[in-house]
Motif scaffolding. Structure first.
Motif, PDB file in Angstrom:
ATOM      1  N   SER A   1      -0.054  23.930   1.834  1.00 32.64           N
ATOM      2  CA  SER A   1       1.015  23.088   2.359  1.00 32.64           C
ATOM      3  C   SER A   1       2.092  22.809   1.318  1.00 32.64           C
ATOM      4  CB  SER A   1       0.432  21.759   2.853  1.00 32.64           C
ATOM      5  OG  SER A   1       1.437  20.873   3.277  1.00 32.64           O
ATOM      6  N   LEU A   2       1.684  22.625   0.064  1.00 32.67           N
ATOM      7  CA  LEU A   2       2.635  22.268  -0.987  1.00 32.67           C
ATOM      8  C   LEU A   2       2.858  23.376  -2.006  1.00 32.67           C
ATOM      9  CD1 LEU A   2       1.486  18.585  -1.673  1.00 32.67           C
ATOM     10  CD2 LEU A   2       3.459  19.356  -0.341  1.00 32.67           C
ATOM     11  N   GLY A   3       1.938  24.339  -2.065  1.00 33.67           N
ATOM     12  CA  GLY A   3       1.990  25.356  -3.115  1.00 33.67           C
ATOM     13  C   GLY A   3       3.239  26.203  -3.108  1.00 33.67           C
ATOM     14  N   ALA A   4       3.848  26.394  -1.936  1.00 23.61           N
ATOM     15  CA  ALA A   4       5.067  27.214  -1.861  1.00 23.61           C
ATOM     16  C   ALA A   4       6.208  26.606  -2.669  1.00 23.61           C
ATOM     17  CB  ALA A   4       5.482  27.388  -0.408  1.00 23.61           C
ATOM     18  N   ARG A   5       6.120  25.309  -2.964  1.00 22.25           N
ATOM     19  CA  ARG A   5       7.167  24.637  -3.738  1.00 22.25           C
ATOM     20  C   ARG A   5       6.986  24.813  -5.246  1.00 22.25           C
ATOM     21  NH1 ARG A   5       6.993  18.640  -0.873  1.00 22.25           N
ATOM     22  NH2 ARG A   5       7.027  19.328   1.309  1.00 22.25           N
ATOM     23  N   THR A   6       5.926  25.479  -5.662  1.00 24.05           N
ATOM     24  CA  THR A   6       5.604  25.564  -7.084  1.00 24.05           C
ATOM     25  C   THR A   6       6.747  26.203  -7.865  1.00 24.05           C
ATOM     26  OG1 THR A   6       3.265  25.798  -6.533  1.00 24.05           O
ATOM     27  CG2 THR A   6       3.922  26.374  -8.774  1.00 24.05           C
ATOM     28  N   PRO A   7       7.289  25.502  -8.886  1.00 27.00           N
ATOM     29  CA  PRO A   7       8.380  26.064  -9.692  1.00 27.00           C
ATOM     30  C   PRO A   7       7.839  27.052 -10.719  1.00 27.00           C
ATOM     31  CG  PRO A   7       7.792  23.897 -10.516  1.00 27.00           C
ATOM     32  CD  PRO A   7       6.945  24.125  -9.290  1.00 27.00           C
ATOM     33  N   SER A   8       8.738  27.671 -11.444  1.00 28.03           N
ATOM     34  CA  SER A   8       8.314  28.699 -12.402  1.00 28.03           C
ATOM     35  C   SER A   8       7.448  28.135 -13.516  1.00 28.03           C
ATOM     36  CB  SER A   8       9.536  29.403 -13.001  1.00 28.03           C
ATOM     37  OG  SER A   8      10.391  28.471 -13.648  1.00 28.03           O
ATOM     38  N   ASP A   9       7.623  26.847 -13.862  1.00 30.96           N
ATOM     39  CA  ASP A   9       6.772  26.266 -14.903  1.00 30.96           C
ATOM     40  C   ASP A   9       5.478  25.700 -14.332  1.00 30.96           C
ATOM     41  OD1 ASP A   9       7.396  23.802 -13.759  1.00 30.96           O
ATOM     42  OD2 ASP A   9       8.415  23.014 -15.526  1.00 30.96           O
ATOM     43  N   GLU A  10       5.329  25.765 -13.012  1.00 28.76           N
ATOM     44  CA  GLU A  10       4.087  25.477 -12.279  1.00 28.76           C
ATOM     45  C   GLU A  10       3.594  24.033 -12.392  1.00 28.76           C
ATOM     46  OE1 GLU A  10       1.492  29.219 -11.707  1.00 28.76           O
ATOM     47  OE2 GLU A  10       2.082  29.276 -13.814  1.00 28.76           O
ATOM     48  N   ARG A  11       4.455  23.137 -12.799  1.00 30.86           N
ATOM     49  CA  ARG A  11       4.082  21.720 -12.825  1.00 30.86           C
ATOM     50  C   ARG A  11       4.408  21.117 -11.462  1.00 30.86           C
ATOM     51  NH1 ARG A  11       6.915  18.466 -16.171  1.00 30.86           N
ATOM     52  NH2 ARG A  11       8.676  19.916 -16.167  1.00 30.86           N
ATOM     53  N   LEU A  12       3.384  20.957 -10.650  1.00 30.38           N
ATOM     54  CA  LEU A  12       3.572  20.486  -9.277  1.00 30.38           C
ATOM     55  C   LEU A  12       2.323  19.760  -8.806  1.00 30.38           C
ATOM     56  CD1 LEU A  12       5.390  20.740  -6.602  1.00 30.38           C
ATOM     57  CD2 LEU A  12       3.736  22.532  -5.971  1.00 30.38           C
ATOM     58  N   THR A  13       2.506  18.635  -8.129  1.00 27.83           N
ATOM     59  CA  THR A  13       1.375  17.955  -7.522  1.00 27.83           C
ATOM     60  C   THR A  13       1.037  18.575  -6.171  1.00 27.83           C
ATOM     61  OG1 THR A  13       0.509  15.824  -6.750  1.00 27.83           O
ATOM     62  CG2 THR A  13       2.865  16.203  -6.448  1.00 27.83           C
ATOM     63  N   LEU A  14      -0.237  18.669  -5.880  1.00 28.55           N
ATOM     64  CA  LEU A  14      -0.733  19.124  -4.575  1.00 28.55           C
ATOM     65  C   LEU A  14      -1.396  17.969  -3.827  1.00 28.55           C
ATOM     66  CD1 LEU A  14      -2.338  22.543  -5.647  1.00 28.55           C
ATOM     67  CD2 LEU A  14      -0.028  22.135  -4.759  1.00 28.55           C
ATOM     68  N   VAL A  15      -1.120  16.747  -4.272  1.00 24.51           N
ATOM     69  CA  VAL A  15      -1.781  15.554  -3.738  1.00 24.51           C
ATOM     70  C   VAL A  15      -1.074  15.046  -2.484  1.00 24.51           C
ATOM     71  CG1 VAL A  15      -2.307  13.125  -4.240  1.00 24.51           C
ATOM     72  CG2 VAL A  15      -2.728  14.879  -5.968  1.00 24.51           C
ATOM     73  N   PHE A  16      -1.872  14.621  -1.502  1.00 16.87           N
ATOM     74  CA  PHE A  16      -1.409  13.956  -0.283  1.00 16.87           C
ATOM     75  C   PHE A  16      -0.472  14.843   0.524  1.00 16.87           C
ATOM     76  CE2 PHE A  16       0.232   9.835   1.792  1.00 16.87           C
ATOM     77  CZ  PHE A  16      -0.916   9.699   2.549  1.00 16.87           C
ATOM     78  N   ALA A  17      -0.902  16.086   0.741  1.00 18.18           N
ATOM     79  CA  ALA A  17      -0.114  17.019   1.549  1.00 18.18           C
ATOM     80  C   ALA A  17       0.000  16.521   2.986  1.00 18.18           C
ATOM     81  CB  ALA A  17      -0.768  18.399   1.526  1.00 18.18           C
ATOM     82  N   PRO A  18       1.119  16.810   3.657  1.00 22.50           N
ATOM     83  CA  PRO A  18       1.321  16.318   5.020  1.00 22.50           C
ATOM     84  C   PRO A  18       0.688  17.181   6.107  1.00 22.50           C
ATOM     85  CG  PRO A  18       3.282  17.461   4.282  1.00 22.50           C
ATOM     86  CD  PRO A  18       2.332  17.448   3.110  1.00 22.50           C
TER      87      PRO A  18
END
Length: 363
Positions: free
Chosen positions: A276-293
């Motif tokens: 749900s959220l992984g597609a938003r991952t930027p090139s530096d890969e710092r992204l939360t996957l918490v509380f996906a909708p």
């Protein structure tokens, strides 16, 4: 330990997906990491959630790379990050990514996902541990702030109609050291509960509210032991300790997600949260996957990071780090099986490509 509705087919489907051909780039990478490594010692420390996976990886890697020795430490994610920044270790294992402020101060440090994991919420309420009690973010925030003090509180009772809840004080347990599990757990409280966001926020270490009877534990193993030995307690545990949770016979919460559903941390629900959220991952890969909708998603999902400096003093050491980290993410049936045994999920292809690119930047 399998939860209801977690099918063998779903696990095999994800393994097949993660192990599918990723084109000539994957073949080139497999070739590049298969060569003989010179006598080298790598030092790693950090996440206790990642520690069981690193233990397996190192045992397998050193069989085919006899010149490589890897020293492992389970000191908590915060220590892993700090030790890499200080130059004391080569690899820091972390469930948490570094903040924007830390990256600006240390631009040579990269955060590389190696796998996808999750945290579980576990409890010890005599007679109810097999029920998968239902909780949501605001109720958990109340339990950890002291606003919800007993197991039969109206907030808990409303989520669990028909369940005979005991009138007994809740014992919230939190990590004593700087922890990526704390980072992910407090992100969930922050994202789901405005009062928690304004009063406490999230981090590997936060200023916890003072709650009568609350206690601390060191590491995930310590958390499982503390919950099991403390009646009426609640805590948060990395998913790689699911088997320990089962052996301890403590309960696992069905947690309310961003779609309003109560879900358990199954392979399917963790995959749904990551997708749900992984597609938003930027090139530096710092992204939360918490509380996906997304419907069916488990809300406590995270990338498991290797924190590494791109500027190594020794080119041979840089090459050894690259070879090892590339090997850990190589899509293969063996690696998928090792990840499954630790209740982790392999990186999907687009995240694998980002991680591979970051690893190649280590010089």
């Amino acid at each position: 330990m399998a939860y209801p509705h977690e099918s063998r087919a779903s696990r095999l489907r994800w393994r097949k997906f993660a192990g599918a051909t990723l084109g000539m780039a994957a073949l080139a990478m497999l070739t590049s990491v298969s060569g003989f490594a010179q006598e080298t010692t790598l030092n790693e420390t950090g996440s206790t959630l990642l520690y069981p996976m690193f233990t397996t990886w190192v045992a397998q890697y050193t069989k085919s790379h006899p010149g490589v020795h890897v020293n492992l430490g389970a000191t908590g994610s915060e220590a892993g990050i700090q030790q890499v920044i200080a130059g004391a270790v080569n690899i820091g294992a972390s469930d948490a990514y570094m903040s924007d402020a830390d990256i600006r101060q240390h631009p040579q440090i990269i955060n590389v996902p190696l796998a996808i994991a999750a945290q579980t919420i576990n409890y010890n309420v005599p007679g109810l541990n097999a029920l998968h009690l239902k909780l949501d973010g605001p109720t958990l925030a109340g339990m950890y702030s002291g606003a919800v003090r007993s197991w039969d509180a109206p907030q808990i009772a409303a989520l669990n109609p028909g369940v005979s809840l005991p009138h007994h004080a809740i014992v919230p347990i939190r990590r004593a050291e700087g922890s990526g599990d704390t980072f992910v757990f407090t992100q969930f409280l922050t994202f789901s509960t405005p009062s928690w966001e304004s009063d406490h926020g999230y981090g590997t270490t936060i200023s916890w509210p003072s709650v009568p009877g609350s206690t601390t534990a060191v590491g995930n193993a310590g958390m499982v032991k503390a919950i099991a030995s403390t009646a009426y307690s609640i805590g948060y545990v990395g998913v790689s300790y699911r088997d320990s949770v089962a052996q301890a016979k403590i309960g696992t919460v069905a947690l309310k997600n961003g779609a309003g559903e109560f879900v358990l941390p199954t392979t399917d629900s963790i995959m749904a949260g990551a997708a749900s959220l992984g597609a938003r991952t930027p090139s530096d890969e710092r992204l939360t996957l918490v509380f996906a909708p997304a419907s069916g998603s488990y809300p406590l999902v995270n990338y498991e990071y290797a924190v590494v400096s791109t500027k190594q003093h020794d080119p041979a050491m840089a090459a050894a780090i690259r070879r090892f980290l590339l090997w850990t993410i190589v899509p293969s049936e063996d690696n998928a099986a090792w990840l499954t045994a630790a209740h982790f999920i392999p990186l999907p292809p687009h995240i694998w490509e980002l991680s591979q690119a970051q690893i190649q930047s280590i010089k």
